[in-house]
Scaffold this active site. Sequence first.
Site, PDB file in Angstrom:
ATOM      1  N   THR A 100       0.866  -1.176   0.000  1.00 14.96           N
ATOM      2  CA  THR A 100       0.000   0.000   0.000  1.00 14.96           C
ATOM      3  C   THR A 100       0.899   1.221   0.000  1.00 14.96           C
ATOM      4  OG1 THR A 100      -1.741  -1.153   1.225  1.00 14.96           O
ATOM      5  CG2 THR A 100      -1.822   1.248   1.232  1.00 14.96           C
ATOM      6  N   LYS A 172      -7.731   0.890  -2.305  1.00 15.11           N
ATOM      7  CA  LYS A 172      -7.212   0.510  -0.989  1.00 15.11           C
ATOM      8  C   LYS A 172      -7.312   1.677  -0.011  1.00 15.11           C
ATOM      9  CE  LYS A 172      -5.165  -1.852   2.258  1.00 15.11           C
ATOM     10  NZ  LYS A 172      -3.861  -2.527   2.120  1.00 15.11           N
ATOM     11  N   LYS A 241       0.164   5.114   8.833  1.00 15.69           N
ATOM     12  CA  LYS A 241       0.778   5.448   7.544  1.00 15.69           C
ATOM     13  C   LYS A 241      -0.249   5.483   6.423  1.00 15.69           C
ATOM     14  CE  LYS A 241       2.251   2.231   5.136  1.00 15.69           C
ATOM     15  NZ  LYS A 241       1.783   1.378   3.990  1.00 15.69           N
TER      16      LYS A 241
END
Length: 291
Positions: A100, A172, A241
């Site tokens: 990701t 995502k 993150k």
Amino acid sequence: MTAPPPSVAFLGLGLMGAPMAARVAAAGLPLAIWNRSLDKAAALAGPAMRAASAPADAAAGADIIALCLLDAAAVEQVLFAPDGALAGAGPDALIVDFSTIGVAATRDLAARAGRAWVDAPVSGGVAGAMAGSLTIFCGGDAADIGRARPLLDAVAAHVTAMGALGAGQATKLCNQIIVANTLLALAEAVAAGHALGLDVSRLPGALAGGFADSPPLRQFGAAMVSDAEPTPRGRIATMAKDVEAAAEALAGTDMPLLSAARTLYRQALALGLGPADLARLPRLYAKTGED
């Protein structure tokens, strides 16, 4: 005549990568594995998995280079370092990135690599990786996604082509907005249960089957209400993150829930909870209440 299965170089053997690589090997795809800590790759190696000494070694002769790494900086290093995967890969090798890393970073790195690339971030957690039942969001050329299907099918139960390169990453980020807020909601519910005098150990079971039920509740609920060390499922810092990546990609767009999640995950990091498992998010509320 049936075509032979594609050979795979699988780079990154963390909480998600190690069980995913095991599923690839179980599917019968020729496999070389590599991890920054070489002992982890050596421990997994066997007749179906060759441990490589460097990304370039793993990528030599591979049809597909699969990446499962922490962030864009790690992807860049593993690909472009002098002993990186691109130094050993053939010109027709397909890059499939399960990491990701965001839309902009994906497009930039793919342009620099100058070869076929599918962004394929995953959802489903460690349990899904172990079971081979992950959900994958793909971005890239349809033909490239087709080439990647033997790898994708080895690790996932649900694969969706979302559009051009970067669309998988965009999907995502949408996924992580939901998951990040859901985990915070679960942690807040545990804190509310304590405040209301409940035996919170009974809370996950009580909520099961109702509208509050969810995969995050089933995977994290029991650990959130237990003092026992949780089975590692994902670090708070990693989710933070992803929340930051979503907030940066959506800068200038009114996203109040995302903004609130960003504030809370930043507080968790400031309290030193970054290395902790996501099941420890209730500690954010306890420590905030003490201050």
